[in-house]
Design an enzyme around this catalytic site. Sequence first.
Site, PDB file in Angstrom:
ATOM      1  N   CYS A   1     -10.239  -1.873  -2.009  1.00 29.31           N
ATOM      2  CA  CYS A   1      -9.985  -1.484  -3.411  1.00 29.31           C
ATOM      3  C   CYS A   1     -10.699  -2.438  -4.379  1.00 29.31           C
ATOM      4  O   CYS A   1     -10.394  -3.633  -4.424  1.00 29.31           O
ATOM      5  CB  CYS A   1      -8.477  -1.545  -3.638  1.00 29.31           C
ATOM      6  SG  CYS A   1      -7.990  -1.535  -5.354  1.00 29.31           S
TER       7      CYS A   1
ATOM      8  N   TYR B   1      -8.437  -6.554 -11.518  1.00 22.70           N
ATOM      9  CA  TYR B   1      -7.174  -6.831 -12.199  1.00 22.70           C
ATOM     10  C   TYR B   1      -6.094  -7.451 -11.314  1.00 22.70           C
ATOM     11  O   TYR B   1      -5.417  -8.378 -11.706  1.00 22.70           O
ATOM     12  CB  TYR B   1      -6.618  -5.541 -12.805  1.00 22.70           C
ATOM     13  CG  TYR B   1      -5.177  -5.653 -13.279  1.00 22.70           C
ATOM     14  CD1 TYR B   1      -4.866  -6.331 -14.454  1.00 22.70           C
ATOM     15  CD2 TYR B   1      -4.137  -5.105 -12.537  1.00 22.70           C
ATOM     16  CE1 TYR B   1      -3.551  -6.456 -14.877  1.00 22.70           C
ATOM     17  CE2 TYR B   1      -2.813  -5.220 -12.957  1.00 22.70           C
ATOM     18  CZ  TYR B   1      -2.531  -5.894 -14.126  1.00 22.70           C
ATOM     19  OH  TYR B   1      -1.234  -6.018 -14.540  1.00 22.70           O
TER      20      TYR B   1
ATOM     21  N   SER C   1      -5.255 -11.685 -17.446  1.00 22.79           N
ATOM     22  CA  SER C   1      -6.263 -11.083 -16.568  1.00 22.79           C
ATOM     23  C   SER C   1      -7.640 -10.980 -17.222  1.00 22.79           C
ATOM     24  O   SER C   1      -8.646 -10.921 -16.528  1.00 22.79           O
ATOM     25  CB  SER C   1      -5.787  -9.709 -16.101  1.00 22.79           C
ATOM     26  OG  SER C   1      -5.359  -8.955 -17.204  1.00 22.79           O
TER      27      SER C   1
ATOM     28  N   CYS D   1     -10.182   5.256  -8.921  1.00 23.47           N
ATOM     29  CA  CYS D   1      -9.591   5.244 -10.269  1.00 23.47           C
ATOM     30  C   CYS D   1     -10.672   5.392 -11.343  1.00 23.47           C
ATOM     31  O   CYS D   1     -10.380   5.748 -12.484  1.00 23.47           O
ATOM     32  CB  CYS D   1      -8.744   4.006 -10.493  1.00 23.47           C
ATOM     33  SG  CYS D   1      -9.546   2.449 -10.074  1.00 23.47           S
TER      34      CYS D   1
ATOM     35  N   CYS E   1      -4.161   6.075  -9.006  1.00 27.84           N
ATOM     36  CA  CYS E   1      -4.331   5.506  -7.666  1.00 27.84           C
ATOM     37  C   CYS E   1      -3.226   6.057  -6.767  1.00 27.84           C
ATOM     38  O   CYS E   1      -2.066   6.092  -7.162  1.00 27.84           O
ATOM     39  CB  CYS E   1      -4.205   3.984  -7.732  1.00 27.84           C
ATOM     40  SG  CYS E   1      -4.332   3.214  -6.104  1.00 27.84           S
TER      41      CYS E   1
ATOM     42  N   ASP F   1      -9.455  -6.432 -18.928  1.00 28.02           N
ATOM     43  CA  ASP F   1      -9.938  -5.841 -17.678  1.00 28.02           C
ATOM     44  C   ASP F   1      -9.850  -4.338 -17.664  1.00 28.02           C
ATOM     45  O   ASP F   1     -10.592  -3.686 -16.948  1.00 28.02           O
ATOM     46  CB  ASP F   1      -9.131  -6.407 -16.505  1.00 28.02           C
ATOM     47  CG  ASP F   1      -7.660  -6.131 -16.694  1.00 28.02           C
ATOM     48  OD1 ASP F   1      -7.183  -5.081 -16.281  1.00 28.02           O
ATOM     49  OD2 ASP F   1      -6.987  -6.978 -17.328  1.00 28.02           O
TER      50      ASP F   1
ATOM     51  N   GLY G   1       0.841  -1.196   0.000  1.00 27.14           N
ATOM     52  CA  GLY G   1       0.000   0.000   0.000  1.00 27.14           C
ATOM     53  C   GLY G   1       0.870   1.237   0.000  1.00 27.14           C
ATOM     54  O   GLY G   1       2.075   1.143   0.236  1.00 27.14           O
TER      55      GLY G   1
HETATM   56  P1  AMP Z   1      -2.380   0.015 -21.648  1.00 26.80           P
HETATM   57  O1  AMP Z   1      -1.550  -0.280 -22.819  1.00 26.80           O
HETATM   58  O2  AMP Z   1      -1.703   1.052 -20.779  1.00 26.80           O
HETATM   59  O3  AMP Z   1      -3.780   0.416 -21.982  1.00 26.80           O
HETATM   60  O4  AMP Z   1      -2.439  -1.294 -20.760  1.00 26.80           O
HETATM   61  C1  AMP Z   1      -3.591  -2.042 -20.638  1.00 26.80           C
HETATM   62  C2  AMP Z   1      -3.253  -3.390 -20.032  1.00 26.80           C
HETATM   63  O5  AMP Z   1      -2.549  -3.210 -18.804  1.00 26.80           O
HETATM   64  C3  AMP Z   1      -4.481  -4.213 -19.728  1.00 26.80           C
HETATM   65  O6  AMP Z   1      -4.379  -5.407 -20.439  1.00 26.80           O
HETATM   66  C4  AMP Z   1      -4.439  -4.496 -18.235  1.00 26.80           C
HETATM   67  O7  AMP Z   1      -4.608  -5.860 -17.958  1.00 26.80           O
HETATM   68  C5  AMP Z   1      -3.080  -4.073 -17.793  1.00 26.80           C
HETATM   69  N1  AMP Z   1      -3.119  -3.283 -16.555  1.00 26.80           N
HETATM   70  C6  AMP Z   1      -4.149  -2.686 -15.966  1.00 26.80           C
HETATM   71  N2  AMP Z   1      -3.763  -2.038 -14.843  1.00 26.80           N
HETATM   72  C7  AMP Z   1      -2.452  -2.228 -14.734  1.00 26.80           C
HETATM   73  C8  AMP Z   1      -1.462  -1.834 -13.779  1.00 26.80           C
HETATM   74  N3  AMP Z   1      -1.777  -1.091 -12.738  1.00 26.80           N
HETATM   75  N4  AMP Z   1      -0.199  -2.226 -13.994  1.00 26.80           N
HETATM   76  C9  AMP Z   1       0.132  -2.983 -15.038  1.00 26.80           C
HETATM   77  N5  AMP Z   1      -0.745  -3.381 -15.986  1.00 26.80           N
HETATM   78  C10 AMP Z   1      -2.012  -3.020 -15.829  1.00 26.80           C
END
Ligand code: AMP
Length: 469
Positions: A249, A255, A299, A451, A398, A362, A106
Amino acid sequence: MCGIFSAWKVPEAAHLTYLGLFALQHRGQEGAGIISTNFQAGEKFLGHRGQGLVSNIFSKPQIESLRGMAAIGHNRYSTAGGSHAKNLQPLWVESSLSEVAVAHNGNLTNASIIRRKLEAEGSVFQTNVDTEVIMHLMARAKGTAAERLESALAEVEGAFSLVVLVREQISGSAKTETKLFVVKDPHGLRPLVLGKLGDGYVAASETCAFDLVGATLERELKPGEVLEFSENAEMKSWFLKKKVTPAPCVFEWIYFSRPDSHVFDESVYEMRKKMGGILAARDKEEGFTADMVIGVPDSGIPAAIGYSQASGMPFEMGLIRNHYIGRTFIEPHQSIRDFSVKIKQNPLRDNLKGKRIVVVDDSIVRGTTSKKINQFLREAGAKEIHMRISAPPTISPCYYGIDTPKESELIAANKSVSEIRDFVVADSVKYISIADLYAGLKIDRPMCDACFTKKYPIEPKDALARSSC
Ligand code: AMP
């Protein structure tokens, strides 16, 4: 992010902690550490920390050298705190209390304010992580370890699931007593569960760690609860004084946690399947159909299964993920387009050719992964791509431990859904609304969904709020 584990009064405590951290690897891959103790008077804690994956950090002799019946461990995922060895946890100091080791999941939201104050009064900090203020506040407080911990935690704000190992000087005597505290912050932002193993106890960020070590789940800690384990007494449960509305959360279900875990008393897998069902129900209302449903591994898979079961559209694998990517890989000088995503996800061409597909993921954070994946799917022959996101749009960062970029980089904070559709080269994009999420998951308790809503349960007071995990 970050994963924590503790073992109390169990043989091979460090070895079990190692296995627990291995099961919690998804919560942080930057580094890990274990501190153990064998309760022997006069013997210091034993510890080892390193950078990288759990399986690479600890050798068999190292684990065997961490003797004792009690241990705590930590998996680190760093954000702005940097990936220096000095920031690895558990943090471990000797102080007027004798010895204290802390592992934290956290982020604290007022750590830099406290830190500046303490530094102005002469304190010297050794790391960049917010957790260190807890050690300093404990060292300055008076009384027993429990009193010092309570007083330190009354000053910090934010998210803190903690395991704290203390060797405390028994007052008026040269003897020491070992104690373990397992703590969840008053908002209950991050998960933390208690398990039973033989005559002893284990605690972990998620129940999947108990499955591996053979422990049975006792229960999720309550917001603000402290479990106190002492060498010479039964487990005690007491509560931090701050009274606030709990706010676990919701993104842990969406995710972050593993689908084989129970988090906040719910099966993560079932919650994700229900999220897929919510998306399918909306599509059904509108008479939408497609040839098949795929999930973005890993995920997005449970929600894709939920979508398929609720809609009757067949679930297929459309992307295969390579799980063996280390932290570093050698990128060829000669440019290979979209290398970073391609190395992880490869489309299953034979399944995709000429198909109208629903792609469940997700979240869309920056949008760059979705765009590349959709480009691959099209190159592999998909005729139509309909993205379904098993969460509301991510519009705000976040401050409590999930690594999200700043608002200017969050695509949903800056583009409309139709602009996002164009950016990620999809034929349609749909999210779950906040109202549908709460109704569909039958959530009748307050959660942290900042978020998606910008409604922060704790005001993020300082710039360092995103510096730990
Ligand atoms: P983006 O290319 O930034 O839109 O990444 C989207 C992907 O990142 C999705 O497939 C999610 O599963 C994953 N994702 C979502 N939240 C996080 C996070 N906090 N850290 C890493 N990956 C994430």
